[in-house]
Write a protein that holds these residues in place. Structure first.
Motif, PDB file in Angstrom:
ATOM      1  N   ASP A   3      29.425 -63.914   0.110  1.00  0.00           N
ATOM      2  CA  ASP A   3      28.646 -64.980  -0.208  1.00  0.00           C
ATOM      3  C   ASP A   3      27.636 -64.699  -1.233  1.00  0.00           C
ATOM      4  O   ASP A   3      27.159 -65.584  -2.186  1.00  0.00           O
ATOM      5  N   ASP A   6      29.788 -65.368  -4.359  1.00  0.00           N
ATOM      6  CA  ASP A   6      29.865 -66.798  -4.562  1.00  0.00           C
ATOM      7  C   ASP A   6      28.589 -67.290  -5.199  1.00  0.00           C
ATOM      8  O   ASP A   6      28.762 -68.038  -6.310  1.00  0.00           O
ATOM      9  N   GLU A   7      27.384 -66.764  -4.606  1.00  0.00           N
ATOM     10  CA  GLU A   7      26.133 -67.159  -5.456  1.00  0.00           C
ATOM     11  C   GLU A   7      26.224 -66.917  -6.677  1.00  0.00           C
ATOM     12  O   GLU A   7      25.551 -67.638  -7.618  1.00  0.00           O
ATOM     13  N   GLN A  10      28.554 -68.851  -8.702  1.00  0.00           N
ATOM     14  CA  GLN A  10      27.808 -70.424  -9.030  1.00  0.00           C
ATOM     15  C   GLN A  10      26.709 -70.435 -10.186  1.00  0.00           C
ATOM     16  O   GLN A  10      26.654 -71.331 -10.814  1.00  0.00           O
ATOM     17  N   LYS A 108      37.386 -73.096  -8.044  1.00  0.00           N
ATOM     18  CA  LYS A 108      38.172 -72.216  -7.287  1.00  0.00           C
ATOM     19  C   LYS A 108      39.450 -72.044  -7.458  1.00  0.00           C
ATOM     20  O   LYS A 108      40.257 -71.756  -6.629  1.00  0.00           O
TER      21      LYS A 108
END
Length: 166
Positions: A3, A6-7, A10, A108
């Protein structure tokens, strides 16, 4: 941990898109003021930031494209090259390629884009002296006369002379 990664990715995507979006008006401005170092510095800074962040995250294709564009811009900043329509087109092609690469990351998609045409264009500019500043290619360089120097003196170790007891 996934997570967090992913952050981070992003955040990278948002920053990369902002950088590329901010470059567009700079290129328009550069067409009008081709020798404006402030504009060139801003474009260079964007490429440099993008390259660094991509490198940190392991996005090698982005690093490869941004690094070459950044190198061209560095040479322009340092007056080793002059901006030309060919160079501007190549850097615009690089930004288009970067947009595509970033869109794959955003979606992705595990796609390896063929960046070789873009790299070939950028490498061609980096390797051709015709793109150097005109005053460097048109004027023959004066060669300096070699400095006259004395040949080095050979130093031999001093032999100690034995002293006799008195």
């Amino acid at each position: 941990m996934p997570d967090e990664m992913d952050e981070i990715i992003q955040e990278f995507i948002v920053e990369a898109e902002e950088i590329l979006e901010n470059l567009d008006p700079l290129f328009v401005e550069l067409e009008k003021k081709s020798e404006d170092l402030d504009i060139i510095n801003e474009i260079f800074s964007g490429m440099h930031t993008l390259k660094g962040a991509a490198g940190f995250l392991g996005f090698q294709q982005i690093v490869d494209v941004a690094h070459r564009a950044e190198t061209i811009l560095k040479k322009i900043r340092e007056s080793e090259m002059s901006i030309s329509p060919e160079i501007t087109d190549a850097i615009l092609k690089a930004t288009d390629t970067l947009r595509i690469l970033i869109s794959h990351i955003k979606a992705k998609e595990e796609v390896q884009e063929d960046i070789s045409p873009t790299l070939k264009i950028l490498d061609s500019i980096l390797s051709h002296p015709k793109d150097r500043k005109p005053d460097e290619t048109q004027q023959p360089q004066q060669q300096k006369e070699p400095e006259k120097t004395q040949p080095p003196k050979e130093e031999y170790p001093k032999e100690e002379t034995p002293t006799l007891p008195s």
